[in-house]
Scaffold this motif. Structure first.
Motif, PDB file in Angstrom:
ATOM      1  N   THR A   2      -0.624   6.822  -5.755  1.00  0.00           N
ATOM      2  CA  THR A   2      -1.252   6.601  -7.133  1.00  0.00           C
ATOM      3  C   THR A   2      -1.009   5.723  -7.927  1.00  0.00           C
ATOM      4  O   THR A   2      -0.376   4.500  -7.628  1.00  0.00           O
ATOM      5  N   GLU A   3      -1.448   6.322  -9.074  1.00  0.00           N
ATOM      6  CA  GLU A   3      -1.694   4.841  -9.661  1.00  0.00           C
ATOM      7  C   GLU A   3      -0.380   3.777 -10.092  1.00  0.00           C
ATOM      8  O   GLU A   3      -0.102   2.587  -9.760  1.00  0.00           O
ATOM      9  N   GLN A   4       0.619   4.524 -10.631  1.00  0.00           N
ATOM     10  CA  GLN A   4       1.779   3.694 -11.547  1.00  0.00           C
ATOM     11  C   GLN A   4       2.321   3.284  -9.920  1.00  0.00           C
ATOM     12  O   GLN A   4       3.060   2.279 -10.443  1.00  0.00           O
ATOM     13  N   PRO A   5       2.936   4.047  -9.464  1.00  0.00           N
ATOM     14  CA  PRO A   5       3.890   2.647  -8.495  1.00  0.00           C
ATOM     15  C   PRO A   5       2.816   1.822  -7.139  1.00  0.00           C
ATOM     16  O   PRO A   5       3.488   0.899  -7.059  1.00  0.00           O
ATOM     17  N   LYS A   7       0.821   0.232  -9.498  1.00  0.00           N
ATOM     18  CA  LYS A   7       1.067  -1.139 -10.543  1.00  0.00           C
ATOM     19  C   LYS A   7       2.217  -1.431 -10.475  1.00  0.00           C
ATOM     20  O   LYS A   7       2.183  -2.534 -10.319  1.00  0.00           O
ATOM     21  N   GLU A   8       2.924  -0.948 -10.131  1.00  0.00           N
ATOM     22  CA  GLU A   8       4.851  -1.423 -10.282  1.00  0.00           C
ATOM     23  C   GLU A   8       4.770  -2.131  -8.583  1.00  0.00           C
ATOM     24  O   GLU A   8       5.207  -3.439  -8.900  1.00  0.00           O
ATOM     25  N   LYS A   9       4.146  -2.105  -7.635  1.00  0.00           N
ATOM     26  CA  LYS A   9       4.304  -2.607  -6.443  1.00  0.00           C
ATOM     27  C   LYS A   9       3.390  -4.150  -6.637  1.00  0.00           C
ATOM     28  O   LYS A   9       3.485  -5.460  -5.796  1.00  0.00           O
ATOM     29  N   ARG A  10       2.483  -4.253  -7.358  1.00  0.00           N
ATOM     30  CA  ARG A  10       1.298  -4.955  -7.692  1.00  0.00           C
ATOM     31  C   ARG A  10       2.120  -6.635  -8.036  1.00  0.00           C
ATOM     32  O   ARG A  10       2.660  -7.044  -8.550  1.00  0.00           O
ATOM     33  N   SER A  77      -2.306  -3.825 -17.670  1.00  0.00           N
ATOM     34  CA  SER A  77      -3.183  -4.207 -16.209  1.00  0.00           C
ATOM     35  C   SER A  77      -4.331  -2.260 -16.085  1.00  0.00           C
ATOM     36  O   SER A  77      -3.951  -2.468 -17.300  1.00  0.00           O
ATOM     37  N   ASP A  78      -5.167  -2.837 -15.592  1.00  0.00           N
ATOM     38  CA  ASP A  78      -6.881  -1.967 -15.581  1.00  0.00           C
ATOM     39  C   ASP A  78      -6.851  -1.872 -14.032  1.00  0.00           C
ATOM     40  O   ASP A  78      -7.712  -2.789 -14.232  1.00  0.00           O
TER      41      ASP A  78
END
Length: 152
Positions: A2-5, A7-10, A77-78
């Motif tokens: 999913t998007e939030q995990p 983003k956090e990994k990135r 982030s986008d």
């Protein structure tokens, strides 16, 4: 994922990149796609991991040590794009430290574009005049300007 995990990994990948960069750890290349696109002021645009190595060699001609202040990192982030606003400090090969008290903080902004968890585009925006050797422009832009650092 999913998007939030994702983003956090990135964000973790970006933090790892700067930690490895500060240690001059060549394994930072493992964080990039083979055909990564790179932009850096005065260096221009280049493609491939070898261009990252070339930029690193050019940095080493001028800079002895560099430290990115991760406590001051701010992320936006986008989609597959992550933008980082940050600050850094360092020591030139001649021993000069930067930023100087005259310049206050040395800010930078970097745009990362990802392919899953690998960086496929890196665009770095900063003034590479780290120790203010470009006196003419420094004097031009600092005349009469009161910055937060100068007010205290």
């Amino acid at each position: 994922m999913t998007e939030q995990p994702l983003k956090e990994k990135r964000i973790d990948v970006v933090k790892t990149f700067y930690a490895k960069l500060d240690q001059a750890d060549a394994s930072l290349l493992d964080l990039f796609t083979e055909d990564v696109e790179l932009f850096f002021p005065k260096f221009g645009t280049a493609q491939g991991k070898s261009s990252l190595g070339e930029l690193g060699k050019r940095f080493a001609l001028e800079i002895d040590k560099i430290q990115h202040i991760q406590d001051a990192f701010r992320f936006l982030s986008d989609g597959d794009t992550l933008v980082l606003e940050g600050q850094m400090r360092g020591v030139m090969q001649n021993g000069d430290r930067w930023p100087t008290s005259q310049a206050g903080r040395h800010h930078f902004c970097t745009v990362f574009e990802f392919d899953e968890l690998l960086i496929k585009r890196l665009s770095i925006y900063l003034d590479p005049d780290f120790n203010l050797e470009d006196k003419k422009r420094v004097n031009n832009y600092q005349q009469g300007v009161k910055t937060q650092e100068n007010k205290t």
